[in-house]
Design a protein around this motif. Structure first.
Motif, PDB file in Angstrom:
ATOM      1  N   GLY A 291       0.797  -1.217   0.000  1.00  0.00           N
ATOM      2  CA  GLY A 291       0.000   0.000   0.000  1.00  0.00           C
ATOM      3  C   GLY A 291       0.831   1.269   0.000  1.00  0.00           C
ATOM      4  N   LEU A 292       0.438   2.217   0.851  1.00  0.00           N
ATOM      5  CA  LEU A 292       1.102   3.522   0.886  1.00  0.00           C
ATOM      6  C   LEU A 292       2.557   3.411   1.320  1.00  0.00           C
ATOM      7  N   ASN A 293       2.851   2.539   2.275  1.00  0.00           N
ATOM      8  CA  ASN A 293       4.233   2.377   2.723  1.00  0.00           C
ATOM      9  C   ASN A 293       5.127   1.851   1.600  1.00  0.00           C
ATOM     10  N   MET A 294       4.613   0.973   0.742  1.00  0.00           N
ATOM     11  CA  MET A 294       5.389   0.475  -0.384  1.00  0.00           C
ATOM     12  C   MET A 294       5.634   1.587  -1.403  1.00  0.00           C
ATOM     13  N   ILE A 295       4.601   2.420  -1.642  1.00  0.00           N
ATOM     14  CA  ILE A 295       4.764   3.549  -2.566  1.00  0.00           C
ATOM     15  C   ILE A 295       5.836   4.505  -2.051  1.00  0.00           C
ATOM     16  N   LEU A 296       5.781   4.807  -0.766  1.00  0.00           N
ATOM     17  CA  LEU A 296       6.784   5.706  -0.174  1.00  0.00           C
ATOM     18  C   LEU A 296       8.185   5.106  -0.283  1.00  0.00           C
ATOM     19  N   ARG A 297       8.299   3.814  -0.038  1.00  0.00           N
ATOM     20  CA  ARG A 297       9.615   3.167  -0.130  1.00  0.00           C
ATOM     21  C   ARG A 297      10.137   3.190  -1.559  1.00  0.00           C
ATOM     22  N   ASN A 298       9.264   2.933  -2.537  1.00  0.00           N
ATOM     23  CA  ASN A 298       9.692   2.917  -3.939  1.00  0.00           C
ATOM     24  C   ASN A 298      10.114   4.295  -4.429  1.00  0.00           C
ATOM     25  N   PHE A 299       9.561   5.355  -3.826  1.00  0.00           N
ATOM     26  CA  PHE A 299       9.946   6.713  -4.198  1.00  0.00           C
ATOM     27  C   PHE A 299      11.043   7.261  -3.287  1.00  0.00           C
ATOM     28  N   HIS A 300      11.739   6.345  -2.579  1.00  0.00           N
ATOM     29  CA  HIS A 300      12.859   6.708  -1.699  1.00  0.00           C
ATOM     30  C   HIS A 300      12.418   7.680  -0.603  1.00  0.00           C
ATOM     31  N   LEU A 301      11.195   7.488  -0.126  1.00  0.00           N
ATOM     32  CA  LEU A 301      10.674   8.289   0.983  1.00  0.00           C
ATOM     33  C   LEU A 301      10.336   7.376   2.160  1.00  0.00           C
ATOM     34  N   GLY A 302      11.180   6.381   2.348  1.00  0.00           N
ATOM     35  CA  GLY A 302      10.935   5.388   3.384  1.00  0.00           C
ATOM     36  C   GLY A 302      10.823   5.967   4.779  1.00  0.00           C
ATOM     37  N   PHE A 303      11.455   7.114   4.995  1.00  0.00           N
ATOM     38  CA  PHE A 303      11.394   7.730   6.323  1.00  0.00           C
ATOM     39  C   PHE A 303       9.987   8.210   6.670  1.00  0.00           C
ATOM     40  N   LEU A 304       9.103   8.290   5.655  1.00  0.00           N
ATOM     41  CA  LEU A 304       7.729   8.710   5.907  1.00  0.00           C
ATOM     42  C   LEU A 304       6.799   7.530   6.201  1.00  0.00           C
ATOM     43  N   GLN A 305       7.321   6.310   6.122  1.00  0.00           N
ATOM     44  CA  GLN A 305       6.495   5.146   6.443  1.00  0.00           C
ATOM     45  C   GLN A 305       6.078   5.202   7.912  1.00  0.00           C
ATOM     46  N   ASN A 306       4.860   4.793   8.183  1.00  0.00           N
ATOM     47  CA  ASN A 306       4.406   4.753   9.571  1.00  0.00           C
ATOM     48  C   ASN A 306       3.349   3.679   9.758  1.00  0.00           C
ATOM     49  N   ASN A 307       2.813   3.613  10.947  1.00  0.00           N
ATOM     50  CA  ASN A 307       1.848   2.561  11.288  1.00  0.00           C
ATOM     51  C   ASN A 307       0.414   2.920  10.931  1.00  0.00           C
ATOM     52  N   TRP A 308       0.200   4.117  10.432  1.00  0.00           N
ATOM     53  CA  TRP A 308      -1.106   4.578   9.992  1.00  0.00           C
ATOM     54  C   TRP A 308      -2.161   4.380  11.072  1.00  0.00           C
TER      55      TRP A 308
END
Length: 277
Positions: free
Chosen positions: A117-134
């Motif tokens: 989902g959103l965490n995978m999208i953030l990781r693919n766009f090199h924004l992994g630091f924005l991943q969270n537990n929602w």
């Protein structure tokens, strides 16, 4: 109306003032406001009420801003306006429960190599630091829960604001331009003040939706404690705990909150209509 609206409200009020606090109880005697005062000492009720306030604030601000921005982009008549209007309005065709099921996957809390989902999208766009537990986060769950609600209702708010803009005579803009007003000042001093009735209508509609929100949250997080709001807690108390008197008291509190929002608006509309006659 007398039976299935006001009659049911009256019946709910009657139960909320009784001792009918279990499925096996036959005591319908008058309990006064003890069920209501007991809620003030119920930490789960205060938690659900706090969650509802958080959700409402983020939902109102986010939907108003996004809807207003989209209406500003469309109000001058861009090419393909019909396509964009349909695209923005499309989420309104999806039920909250169906949307909740989809967003439950989008806001999955798995991160890094297990992310979806959103965490995978953030990781693919090199924004992994924005991943969270929602929605599973203790502190940010209700803010995350407001995201799908904003996504669905923004198009509706856009349509209302766009109708408000289109209802303002072009003569006002032309007169302001002749007087040397910039586009910013035209919006600030002419157009936005004209939208105040539309803004009030939008605020009331969104407030009413947020106060009784149930299906969206249930579809995403079911009866999770961290995302519990008043409607979810009422459902649990009545159907899981079978405490009918307490559940009815919660229902009446939700009704009172909604009435406190809607009734002043209806009075304002009635006065405006009488003044325009």
């Amino acid at each position: 109306m007398a039976i299935f609206v006001y009659g049911m409200i009256g019946w709910t009020l009657k139960i909320s003032l009784s001792h009918l606090n279990s499925a096996w109880s036959t005591d319908n005697s008058f309990a006064g406001i003890s069920n209501y005062t007991g809620l003030l000492q119920d930490t789960e009720f205060t938690h659900a009420f706090t969650n509802l306030l958080k959700f409402t604030v983020v939902f109102l601000i986010g939907t108003l801003l996004s809807g207003l921005i989209m209406s500003l982009l469309l109000e001058k008549g861009i090419k393909g306006e019909g396509f964009f209007r349909s695209t923005y309005l499309y989420p309104m065709a999806i039920s909250f429960i169906a949307m909740g099921t989809s967003w439950r996957w989008l806001m999955d809390s798995a991160q890094d190599n297990r992310a979806t989902g959103l965490n995978m999208i953030l990781r693919n766009f090199h924004l992994g630091f924005l991943q969270n537990n929602w929605y599973t986060s203790e502190s940010g769950s209700m803010y995350a829960m407001a995201l799908p609600a904003i996504w669905q209702m923004s198009g509706y708010v856009m349509a209302l604001f766009l109708a408000g803009f289109r209802g303002i005579p072009d003569d006002l803009r032309e007169a302001a331009r002749v007087d040397g007003a910039s586009e910013f000042k035209i919006y600030r001093y002419i157009l936005f003040p004209q939208l105040s009735p539309t803004f009030l209508t939008v605020l009331i509609i969104l407030g009413h939706i947020s106060m009784k929100v149930f299906d969206l949250i249930y579809g995403i997080a079911s009866k999770s404690y961290v995302t519990k709001v008043l409607a979810i807690y009422m459902w649990q108390v009545i159907f899981d705990f079978q405490n009918y008197a307490k559940g009815s008291a919660i229902a009446m509190i939700i009704l009172i909150i909604i009435a406190a929002v809607v009734i002043p608006y209806l009075r304002y509309v009635n006065k405006s209509e009488e003044a325009n006659k």
